[in-house]
Write a protein that holds these residues in place. Structure first.
Motif, PDB file in Angstrom:
ATOM      1  N   GLN A  93       0.982  -1.113  -0.085  1.00 18.48           N
ATOM      2  CA  GLN A  93       0.076   0.005  -0.087  1.00 18.48           C
ATOM      3  C   GLN A  93       0.938   1.181  -0.014  1.00 18.48           C
ATOM      4  O   GLN A  93       1.774   1.250   0.703  1.00 18.48           O
ATOM      5  CB  GLN A  93      -0.869  -0.068   1.293  1.00 18.48           C
ATOM      6  N   ALA A  94       0.512   2.216  -0.630  1.00 22.80           N
ATOM      7  CA  ALA A  94       1.264   3.577  -0.992  1.00 22.80           C
ATOM      8  C   ALA A  94       1.295   4.170   0.421  1.00 22.80           C
ATOM      9  O   ALA A  94       0.046   4.361   0.933  1.00 22.80           O
ATOM     10  CB  ALA A  94       0.752   4.360  -2.100  1.00 22.80           C
ATOM     11  N   PRO A  95       2.355   4.833   0.915  1.00 22.54           N
ATOM     12  CA  PRO A  95       2.147   5.215   2.286  1.00 22.54           C
ATOM     13  C   PRO A  95       1.155   6.398   2.260  1.00 22.54           C
ATOM     14  O   PRO A  95       0.362   6.615   3.512  1.00 22.54           O
ATOM     15  CB  PRO A  95       3.776   6.007   2.403  1.00 22.54           C
ATOM     16  N   GLU A  96       1.038   7.542   1.077  1.00 21.15           N
ATOM     17  CA  GLU A  96       0.160   8.385   1.227  1.00 21.15           C
ATOM     18  C   GLU A  96      -1.328   7.994   1.399  1.00 21.15           C
ATOM     19  O   GLU A  96      -2.493   8.790   1.597  1.00 21.15           O
ATOM     20  CB  GLU A  96       0.216   9.477   0.115  1.00 21.15           C
ATOM     21  N   HIS A  97      -1.686   6.740   0.973  1.00 22.32           N
ATOM     22  CA  HIS A  97      -2.829   6.009   1.235  1.00 22.32           C
ATOM     23  C   HIS A  97      -3.016   4.997   2.441  1.00 22.32           C
ATOM     24  O   HIS A  97      -4.113   4.306   2.518  1.00 22.32           O
ATOM     25  CB  HIS A  97      -3.425   5.317  -0.070  1.00 22.32           C
TER      26      HIS A  97
ATOM     27  N   PRO B 220     -11.415   7.547   0.964  1.00 20.78           N
ATOM     28  CA  PRO B 220     -11.554   7.320  -0.457  1.00 20.78           C
ATOM     29  C   PRO B 220     -11.567   5.896  -0.850  1.00 20.78           C
ATOM     30  O   PRO B 220     -10.782   5.132  -0.561  1.00 20.78           O
ATOM     31  CB  PRO B 220     -10.582   8.307  -1.205  1.00 20.78           C
ATOM     32  N   ALA B 221     -12.265   5.660  -1.928  1.00 20.03           N
ATOM     33  CA  ALA B 221     -12.219   4.112  -2.249  1.00 20.03           C
ATOM     34  C   ALA B 221     -10.838   3.943  -2.682  1.00 20.03           C
ATOM     35  O   ALA B 221     -10.340   4.936  -3.431  1.00 20.03           O
ATOM     36  CB  ALA B 221     -13.158   4.044  -3.190  1.00 20.03           C
ATOM     37  N   PRO B 222     -10.206   2.617  -2.693  1.00 15.76           N
ATOM     38  CA  PRO B 222      -9.037   2.386  -3.242  1.00 15.76           C
ATOM     39  C   PRO B 222      -8.791   2.487  -4.647  1.00 15.76           C
ATOM     40  O   PRO B 222      -9.926   2.065  -5.571  1.00 15.76           O
ATOM     41  CB  PRO B 222      -8.813   1.124  -2.685  1.00 15.76           C
ATOM     42  N   SER B 223      -7.740   2.945  -5.303  1.00 13.58           N
ATOM     43  CA  SER B 223      -7.472   3.301  -6.582  1.00 13.58           C
ATOM     44  C   SER B 223      -5.966   2.430  -7.175  1.00 13.58           C
ATOM     45  O   SER B 223      -5.285   2.145  -6.188  1.00 13.58           O
ATOM     46  CB  SER B 223      -7.820   4.535  -7.261  1.00 13.58           C
ATOM     47  N   TRP B 224      -5.751   2.823  -8.459  1.00 14.24           N
ATOM     48  CA  TRP B 224      -4.314   2.244  -8.601  1.00 14.24           C
ATOM     49  C   TRP B 224      -3.233   3.119  -7.976  1.00 14.24           C
ATOM     50  O   TRP B 224      -2.103   2.622  -7.592  1.00 14.24           O
ATOM     51  CB  TRP B 224      -4.255   2.623 -10.091  1.00 14.24           C
ATOM     52  N   SER B 225      -3.612   4.226  -7.503  1.00 16.44           N
ATOM     53  CA  SER B 225      -2.529   5.220  -6.811  1.00 16.44           C
ATOM     54  C   SER B 225      -2.631   4.608  -5.289  1.00 16.44           C
ATOM     55  O   SER B 225      -1.628   5.142  -4.769  1.00 16.44           O
ATOM     56  CB  SER B 225      -2.977   6.470  -6.778  1.00 16.44           C
ATOM     57  N   SER B 226      -3.463   3.576  -4.881  1.00 15.77           N
ATOM     58  CA  SER B 226      -3.246   3.121  -3.596  1.00 15.77           C
ATOM     59  C   SER B 226      -2.069   2.133  -3.442  1.00 15.77           C
ATOM     60  O   SER B 226      -1.512   1.934  -2.344  1.00 15.77           O
ATOM     61  CB  SER B 226      -4.482   2.535  -3.273  1.00 15.77           C
ATOM     62  N   LEU B 227      -1.572   1.515  -4.660  1.00 10.45           N
ATOM     63  CA  LEU B 227      -0.444   0.612  -4.514  1.00 10.45           C
ATOM     64  C   LEU B 227       0.880   1.484  -4.760  1.00 10.45           C
ATOM     65  O   LEU B 227       0.941   2.448  -5.427  1.00 10.45           O
ATOM     66  CB  LEU B 227      -0.655  -0.121  -5.774  1.00 10.45           C
ATOM     67  N   TRP B 228       1.571   1.132  -3.806  1.00  2.74           N
ATOM     68  CA  TRP B 228       3.120   1.790  -4.088  1.00  2.74           C
ATOM     69  C   TRP B 228       3.796   1.087  -5.287  1.00  2.74           C
ATOM     70  O   TRP B 228       3.963  -0.006  -5.471  1.00  2.74           O
ATOM     71  CB  TRP B 228       3.871   1.323  -2.664  1.00  2.74           C
ATOM     72  N   ALA B 229       4.509   2.245  -5.861  1.00  2.00           N
ATOM     73  CA  ALA B 229       5.350   1.787  -7.250  1.00  2.00           C
ATOM     74  C   ALA B 229       6.512   2.649  -7.186  1.00  2.00           C
ATOM     75  O   ALA B 229       6.955   2.996  -8.274  1.00  2.00           O
ATOM     76  CB  ALA B 229       4.405   2.284  -8.276  1.00  2.00           C
ATOM     77  N   GLY B 230       7.293   2.594  -6.111  1.00  2.00           N
ATOM     78  CA  GLY B 230       8.580   3.403  -6.109  1.00  2.00           C
ATOM     79  C   GLY B 230       9.712   2.742  -6.554  1.00  2.00           C
ATOM     80  O   GLY B 230      10.497   3.503  -7.150  1.00  2.00           O
ATOM     81  N   ASN B 231       9.806   1.515  -6.819  1.00  2.00           N
ATOM     82  CA  ASN B 231      10.865   0.851  -7.492  1.00  2.00           C
ATOM     83  C   ASN B 231      10.649  -0.476  -7.624  1.00  2.00           C
ATOM     84  O   ASN B 231       9.404  -1.156  -7.266  1.00  2.00           O
ATOM     85  CB  ASN B 231      12.288   0.937  -6.695  1.00  2.00           C
TER      86      ASN B 231
END
Length: 763
Positions: free
Chosen positions: A379-383, A438-449
């Motif tokens: 999960q992305a930290p901002e979410h 907010p409902a989970p979206s693609w931005s909810s996933l961490w994609a840092g590396n």
């Protein structure tokens, strides 16, 4: 005879006499003996699961000797004293005080135990590439005898075919003579400790200065970093190949010799002031414990940015003890949660490896609460509400405590229920909080590396982790947020005591079951709300429904997902969109198991290997009901494909066992669904424990595949083994076995290490 010839003859005579009288060079442990141990012994005699705890990866291990006491024992009522090499004792006498017996020393004018074991093995060679006698038990079911020197005669009479090396092509005559000569001369040990280069020493100074900087804030960060890196085999950018280091706690500061503080766990009370130090990893590197972590100037700057760029403060340093171990979220709550989570995300593969490939995942009971293959996302930290919402974090933190600190056997059930209920209270809190988010979206996933997408494969009693999404779309996926990732790491790596008793181990593994369920629930929030119950029913069939009723908090099947997914098969559509969106992060694309446009091989490789991969792809992603040979295969089979020009490719052929559910620690065989088993094929070595190997000329791969497709019974499969199999008794067994490590060295050199053959089967 002419005068000049006579003089020459005399000179030759004197030279010959001088050479005859010159002493034969003494056998050197470092030069002559350790290479033999590394080639023929370390594959079974290394680390915690070394047979009889005889570790032959170093002079210290050889001098320590053996003991009847095993490390792995899931039934002991009392914890036992740790016996970690280079950690819990030093020197032969200190180890003998802990119950170890020399295998090198002569006993009452008889040769030492090792000499006699080698003699027994050398006197009974195996029939070349034949199946071993059935009376030789192999694998984790083997009960090691570990005879004392005085018990050897009885052992040899009842186990005449079980000398050393055990049940495998043995020593060459020259190796045998070298070892026996060394043992007869008193087995002198001359190994020198590995030392850092000047460049490495300079980087060590920088890192030790960072972790030992004065100040409360600095001390708390250093403690957290140490607890998260104590398992790492650290290496430096620009360092000497093969040089690895390990973080330890010392009584002495940087610049002085390390005075090791040896505690049972890395977060136990050290009893004195602590200095965090880097010392070289000694002995032969073995793959099963080789969990690497890079250090560099960029990494140093990253840590300074994450942990020291803000103005947060520490008012008082936390102490030690069970309460501090059970809830690291409270222990380290002063450190910004965003910094802690981001540090773990940066090298997520390392952290998942520590608890999937680490000591808890050795043995069936440890691994049968995870499925045979699944993907892990983050999960992305901002979410992550634990990162972004201080109020939610304050309510959640007290509920994140983990069991295993009290090992009273009589209290197992009451302790388990208490921690289960606390965890479920947290899950209810989380469900409610995320329902308002907010409902989970693609931005909810961490994609840092490229650590963002991981594949996990379970091999019955071990498991492995690899970057990238490998294999067919799996039955389940895990989604880690910070509370879940940190709890998993602490429960299975930091707090887990491999020497602990049955209560500690049961509590740890029962909580791992809740962790898996939590990761699955996190993922289900990405699926359409009306599909979640059906997925959960599929994952928890039969007895799994009882477990859902007894132990798991109910899922959110109301809050919609913002993802637009095909309602007919939303999970597969999610996987396809994930691969399309994050293709640049997919460190290991997989055209073999997920063919596109009928092209089932990697581009830009040797054409002979391309043709081989195309043929081999016919075996993968097919259920066992249509490919009966799966029933005959072990969990991790290696394929060595040789081309005509002398190159070779190495592939892992992994058996994925299907289960009705994985919600219980025991009774796994009753939950098998063998007709649904599948195979995954992928280039490289995806297991520390190969179960078998086939060596196949590239032009014969189509014939191999055809015979595999037609092998509907044991007899036909044995014909395949006879033609291409590399049995333990194969004359070139060690050449092929160690070529797997050489392949790792060629393709990913920092990960190379000696593989374990304790699980190599007798097909």
């Amino acid at each position: 005879m002419p005068y000049r010839l006579a003089i020459s003859a005399v000179l030759v005579l004197f030279s010959t006499l001088a050479l005859a009288q010159r002493p034969v060079p003494a056998i050197s442990y470092t030069r002559d003996v350790q290479p033999i141990f590394t080639e023929k012994c370390v594959a079974c005699h290394a680390c915690n699961d070394a047979a009889c705890q005889l570790n032959l990866g170093s002079a210290e291990g050889a001098a320590r000797g053996a003991t009847k006491l095993p490390v792995y024992n899931g039934e002991r009522s009392q914890a036992q004293m740790p016996t970690r090499l280079f950690y819990d004792a030093f020197g032969k006498a200190a180890w003998q005080d802990k119950g170890f017996t020399s295998v090198l020393d002569t006993q009452s004018s008889q040769a030492g135990l090792m000499a006699r074991m080698l003699e027994l093995g050398h006197s009974a060679p195996l029939q070349p590439n034949a199946k071993l006698p059935e009376e030789i038990v192999l694998g984790l079911n083997r009960e090691n005898m570990c005879p004392q020197p005085g018990e050897f005669a009885a052992y040899a009479s009842t186990h005449p075919k079980e000398g050393m090396p055990l049940a495998v092509t043995g020593l060459s005559d020259s190796q045998y003579q070298t070892l026996q000569g060394w043992l007869a001369s008193g087995a002198p040990l001359d190994q020198q400790a590995l030392a850092p280069t000047a460049e490495e020493a300079g980087q060590i100074i920088q890192w030790e200065s960072l972790l030992n900087a004065p100040g409360a804030r600095e001390s708390l960060v250093a403690r957290w970093l140490y607890e998260h890196l104590f398992l790492a085999h650290v290496y430096f950018k620009g360092g000497e190949p093969g040089h690895f280091f390990q973080w330890v706690r010392s009584r002495t500061p940087p610049g002085q010799p390390i005075d090791l503080i040896a505690t049972r766990r890395p977060n136990d009370d050290p009893g004195t002031r602590v200095y965090y130090r880097l010392w070289p990893v000694q002995g032969v590197i073995v793959h099963k414990t080789h969990i690497t972590y890079p250090l560099s100037a960029a990494k140093l700057a990253r840590i300074k940015t994450l942990f020291y760029s803000g103005n947060w403060q520490v008012t008082a340093l936390p102490g030690y003890g069970p309460a501090r171990r059970e809830n690291p979220f409270q222990t380290f709550e002063a450190i910004p949660a965003a910094a802690r989570y981001q540090f773990m995300l940066d090298n997520a593969e390392y952290f998942v490896r520590t608890f999937i490939r680490g000591p808890v995942c050795r043995g069936q009971i440890a691994t049968d609460v995870i499925r045979d293959n699944f993907w892990a996302l983050f999960q992305a930290p901002e979410h992550d509400l634990y990162i972004t919402d201080p109020n939610y974090r304050g309510h959640a933190t007290p509920l994140l405590a983990m069991p295993g600190q009290n090992d009273d056997v009589g209290s197992v059930l009451s302790l388990w229920h208490a921690y289960r209920d606390k965890r479920n209270e947290y899950e209810a809190l989380r469900r409610g909080a995320y329902a308002d988010a907010p409902a989970p979206s693609w931005s909810s996933l961490w994609a840092g590396n490229d650590n963002a997408l991981l594949s996990i494969f379970r091999h019955f009693d071990s498991a492995s982790v690899t970057k990238g999404l490998i294999g067919e779309v799996p039955q389940t996926l895990w989604l880690f947020d910070f509370p879940l990732l940190e709890r998993t790491y602490y429960q299975l790596a930091v707090n887990f005591d491999v020497f602990g008793n049955v209560s500690h181990q049961a509590q740890t593994r029962l909580y791992f079951d809740l962790i898996r369920n939590g990761a699955e629930q996190n993922f289900l929030r990405l699926m359409p709300a009306n599909s979640r119950d059906a997925y959960l029913d599929d994952w928890y069939q039969n007895s799994g429904k009882v477990k859902m009723w007894l132990d798991y908090e109910s899922i959110d099947n109301d809050k919609a997902s913002a993802l637009k997914l095909d309602a007919r098969d939303p999970k597969r559509d999610f996987a396809q969109q994930l691969l399309a969106r994050y293709g640049e992060l997919n460190a290991n694309p997989d055209p073999i198991n997920r063919c596109e446009n009928a092209y089932c091989s990697r581009p830009n490789i040797d054409p002979a290997l391309q043709h081989a991969e195309q043929a081999l792809s016919r075996l993968v992603s097919r259920p066992a009901a249509g490919l009966k040979v799966i029933d005959q295969l072990p969990e991790a089979t290696m394929l060595r494909i040789e081309t005509r020009d002398g190159t070779r490719g190495v592939y892992s052929l992994l058996r994925n066992r299907a289960h009705s559910n994985v919600a219980f620690l025991l009774g796994e065989s009753m939950r098998y669904q063998p007709g649904l088993d599948t195979l995954t094929l992928y280039p490289g070595v995806l297991s520390s424990y190969p179960n078998f190997m086939f060596n196949i000329p590239a032009e014969q791969v189509p014939a191999f595949v055809e015979q595999m497709e037609n092998a509907r019974d044991r007899y036909r499969f044995e014909q395949i083994v006879e033609r291409w199999g590399v049995r333990r008794s194969h004359p070139q067994f060690w050449q092929y076995f160690h070529d797997l490590s050489r392949y790792i060295q060629e393709t990913d050199p920092v990960e190379e290490g000696v593989l374990d053959m304790n699980r190599y089967g007798n097909l």
